[in-house]
Structure formats: structure tokens, C-alpha cells
Design an enzyme around this catalytic site. Structure first.
Site, short mmCIF file in Angstrom:
data_model
loop_
_atom_site.label_atom_id
_atom_site.label_comp_id
_atom_site.label_asym_id
_atom_site.label_seq_id
_atom_site.Cartn_x
_atom_site.Cartn_y
_atom_site.Cartn_z
N HIS A 177 0.87 -1.38 0.00
CA HIS A 177 0.08 -0.02 -0.02
C HIS A 177 0.91 1.29 0.02
O HIS A 177 0.29 2.42 0.02
CB HIS A 177 -0.93 -0.01 1.25
CG HIS A 177 -0.36 0.33 2.49
ND1 HIS A 177 0.17 -0.92 3.23
CD2 HIS A 177 -0.15 1.31 3.31
CE1 HIS A 177 0.90 -0.27 4.30
NE2 HIS A 177 0.66 0.86 4.26
N1 UDP Z 1 -3.31 -5.87 9.28
C1 UDP Z 1 -4.48 -6.45 9.30
N2 UDP Z 1 -5.26 -6.99 8.28
C2 UDP Z 1 -4.58 -6.59 6.86
C3 UDP Z 1 -3.39 -6.11 6.91
C4 UDP Z 1 -2.80 -5.68 7.90
O1 UDP Z 1 -5.03 -6.43 10.42
O2 UDP Z 1 -5.25 -6.89 5.82
C5 UDP Z 1 -2.74 -5.32 10.38
C6 UDP Z 1 -1.21 -6.11 10.69
O3 UDP Z 1 -1.01 -6.32 11.98
C7 UDP Z 1 -0.36 -5.05 10.11
C8 UDP Z 1 -1.01 -3.62 10.91
O4 UDP Z 1 -2.31 -4.16 10.10
O5 UDP Z 1 0.96 -5.10 11.03
C9 UDP Z 1 -0.71 -2.52 10.04
O6 UDP Z 1 -0.60 -2.66 8.63
P1 UDP Z 1 -0.20 -1.50 7.59
O7 UDP Z 1 0.30 -2.48 6.63
O8 UDP Z 1 -1.70 -0.87 7.17
O9 UDP Z 1 0.49 -0.14 8.18
P2 UDP Z 1 2.11 0.12 8.28
O10 UDP Z 1 2.41 -0.96 9.37
O11 UDP Z 1 2.81 -0.28 7.02
O12 UDP Z 1 2.24 1.44 8.90
#
Ligand code: UDP
Length: 371
Positions: free
Chosen positions: A213
Site C-alpha cells: 500500500h
Molecule cells: N493488518 C490487518 N489486516 C490486513 C493487513 C494488515 O489486520 O489485511 C494489520 C497487521 O497487524 C499490520 C497492521 O495491520 O501489521 C498495520 O499494517 P499496515 O500495513 O496498514 O501499516 P504499516 O505498518 O505499514 O504502517
């Protein structure tokens, strides 16, 4: 003569705004409340729908916010500005002793700027992470948030070292471990008990999970098309599940990926269940790099840098860039020979306790209401 009429508990405002915040703030709220702190939970509403927000409250048992700012989606500036305007009202009404912000989203930096000018002590959880990639909006958020914070809670030694080298005082920096891993460890058994894998018809350790994303990967149509082609190639080797972030879904414009199961974003428990039994994970997420490290699952990070180098040095992560031919070679290599599982120091489920201890020691417990 000093007359003590009564005491009011220390009041701490904790902020969550977007998906990666909810699992970080939950153990902090719990640990503070267990110490008798009066916690006011703020949800900025940066992420607001069922799959990106509500499901985390339900599944993690995070209580409903005391304040909902309902800022909604918008550009970088719109989100940050709306968060600031609305959060200032909360601060004026609650007069907290401290404000806790987590992570690196626009809500983090917006609330940090407001809190820093309010006189409350500001604590940043996940301080000191640096990708050194200024094209990432999150890098700007991290650096600015740290700069205005009083207390810097680092999840790994490299993050603490970054802060020292940037000139922060050692007494501001506390190496406490990783709150996201607190939540992972406390929910892992529940996640593994979910029927998700079975319902998807997947065999443990014989499928891959993808999340993408970051703007650098999905906003440019040509880059996204190249990566889509890569995923289709992986899908010919083993089943691929791709829980698709709304940003990515919008950029794909209805394009299906052959041999890749594009699904809605998963709830936390199903997502952790999917990671725990995966053979391979391809991602550009920050949190997923950490979760796969603790789960011992091979992770390829489709970026040129990571702000979480500990997941490479002491985990299962490899930063592979976005050159499709290079990534294909690493996929072959990792499928043939997965890296050993290791776990970084202090990623032990107790980070939030350490944070609460520091925070409550720094503010006298119980303020006299009348002297
Ligand atoms: N996550 C979730 N469902 C999904 C994708 C991610 O529950 O379909 C959770 C997972 O625990 C991940 C967290 O959301 O570590 C954050 O993910 P995201 O990639 O949105 O944020 P980033 O860590 O890149 O800021």
C-alpha cells in the site's frame, strides 16, 4: 499549612488514528489503566470504516474512544490539519498531564504538534525508526514527532542509537521493546484457532501472503503493473492471498490478478492467522516486517529501505527493492532455503508495561486538588 483535600489521578490522552495504530495503543491503554491512570482515548478517524478500524476495536477488545475526531480521508495536509484543529479542542477540554502518540501516521504528527504546544508531556511510542527515505510521508512524520516529544520510547536498539546520534538527551530515550508485538503475542493463540486457513482451502506453509500500500509502490501505474506481474508469477508457484488495502484497490481499478486471490483487508485475528502459517510474505508494510520476524516467517520487503533494520539483522526479513527480476531470484532462494527464526531483545510482550512504568514515574501519581 498544607492541606490535602483529595487527589485526582494522572490523566493521559492516548491517540489512535489509523489501522497500524490500534494494535499499538491497546496494550499501552491497558498498562496505564492497570496503574490507576485516567486514560482518555482519542480516535482521530483517519481510518474509519469497518475493515480498517471497527474490526480492531471488536477483536482486540479496545474500548470505545472517549473522543472521536472524525477527520476522515484527505490529502496529507488536509488530514494533518483537521487532526490538529480537532485535537486542540480535546486538549483544551481535558488538560492532560501527558499525551501518548504511536507510530508514524498523519494523526501521530498532527496530535504531537498540538500536544507539544499545550504544556502536556508528550511521549512517542516507536521513536527513532528511520528509513532515511524522505520521499516517505511517514519518515517526515517520525522525525517531526520525535523532535517535539519529551519521552522517546524505542522498540529496538538501533532506533535508540539513531536518537542519540541526532542529539537527543539520553534521559529522554527509553528502550522498551515493541508494543505491536505485545498485541501479537497476547492474541496469537486466538488467531491460530481461527478457521480462516481452512475456510480459504489453504494448506499451512504452502501459500504466500501479500500486502502492498505504500505510495511508492501503488500510486505509479507502471510500477504497480510490474509488481502485479510479479505477484502473478508467484501465484504460479504457490497460492497467493492478497488482502488489499483500499488505496491499492483504488489504484488497481478493477484489474484482476491471474492466480492471486485479491480479498478485502482482513480483521486482525484472521490476518495474524494468515501470516503465522504462510510459507512466504511479500509486503511493503512496516508492521508486517515485525510480525513475520516474531512468527519466524520469511518476509520480503518490496522497498529500497527499511526503518526496521532489526527485522533483517535479527529476523526473517529481506529488503529486496522493486526490481522484479531480483525479487524473483530471492523468492526462489527463500522458498528453497528459509531463513532461521530469531527474535529481537525485548520483543517479549512486556513493552507497554515498561512504557507505563516510565510514564507514571515521570508524573507524580495523584495530584493534590487543593493545597
Ligand atoms: N493488518 C490487518 N489486516 C490486513 C493487513 C494488515 O489486520 O489485511 C494489520 C497487521 O497487524 C499490520 C497492521 O495491520 O501489521 C498495520 O499494517 P499496515 O500495513 O496498514 O501499516 P504499516 O505498518 O505499514 O504502517
Amino acid at each position: 499549612m498544607v492541606r490535602l483535600i483529595g487527589f485526582v489521578p494522572v490523566r493521559v490522552v492516548c491517540v489512535a488514528g489509523a489501522r497500524p495504530n490500534f494494535m499499538k495503543v491497546k496494550p499501552v491503554v491497558d498498562a496505564l489503566e492497570a496503574r490507576g491512570v485516567d486514560v482518555e482515548l482519542v480516535h482521530t478517524g483517519q481510518h474509519f470504516d469497518a475493515t480498517m478500524s471497527d474490526v480492531f476495536f471488536e477483536e482486540l477488545g479496545l474500548r470505545q474512544p472517549d473522543h472521536h475526531l472524525e477527520v476522515g480521508a484527505g490529502s496529507q495536509a488536509e488530514t494533518t490539519a483537521r487532526v490538529m484543529v480537532e485535537f486542540e479542542k480535546v486538549i483544551q477540554n481535558t488538560s492532560p498531564d501527558a499525551v501518548v502518540v504511536v507510530g508514524d501516521v498523519n494523526s501521530t504528527v498532527g496530535c504531537a504538534l498540538v500536544a507539544a504546544k499545550s504544556g502536556a508531556r508528550l511521549a512517542h511510542v516507536e521513536a527513532g525508526l528511520r528509513s532515511r527515505d524522505w520521499a516517505m510521508p511517514e519518515e517526515i512524520n517520525r522525525v517531526v514527532t520525535d523532535r517535539v516529544s519529551d519521552l522517546l520510547f524505542a522498540s529496538s536498539a538501533d532506533a535508540a542509537t539513531n536518537l542519540i546520534s541526532e542529539g537527543y538527551r539520553p534521559d529522554q530515550i527509553h528502550l522498551v521493546g515493541n508494543v505491536m508485538i505485545d498485541t501479537l503475542l497476547s492474541n496469537l493463540d486466538r488467531a491460530k484457532a481461527r478457521p480462516w486457513l481452512h475456510d480459504q482451502g489453504l494448506t499451512p506453509h504452502q501459500y504466500a501472503v501479500v500486502t502492498l500500500h505504500r505510495p511508492s509502490n501503488v500510486d505509479d501505474a507502471e510500477t504497480l503493473a510490474r509488481l502485479a506481474g510479479l505477484l502473478e508469477w508467484v501465484g504460479e508457484k504457490l497460492p497467493v492471498i492478497f488482502p488489499c488495502h483500499p488505496r491499492t484497490r483504488a489504484r488497481l481499478k478493477g484489474r484482476a490478478l491471474a492466480s492471486v486471490a485479491l480479498v478485502e483487508p482482513l480483521g486482525y485475528l484472521d490476518f495474524i492467522s494468515s501470516l503465522a502459517s504462510a510459507r512466504l510474505v511479500l509486503t511493503d508494510s512496516g508492521g508486517v516486517q515485525e510480525e513475520t520476524t516474531v512468527l519466524g516467517v520469511p518476509c520480503l520487503t518490496l522497498r529500497e529501505s527499511t526503518e526496521r533494520p532489526i527485522t533483517v539483522r535479527e529476523g526473517t526479513n529481506r529488503v529486496v527493492g522493486t526490481d522484479v527480476e531480483v525479487i524473483k531470484a530471492v523468492v526462489e532462494e527463500v522458498l528453497a532455503s528459509p531463513p532461521p527464526a530469531r527474535r529481537p531483545d525485548l520483543w517479549d510482550g512486556k513493552a507497554a508495561d515498561r512504557i507505563a512504568e516510565v510514564l507514571t514515574a515521570g508524573i507524580s501519581i495523584g495530584r493534590p486538588t487543593d493545597l
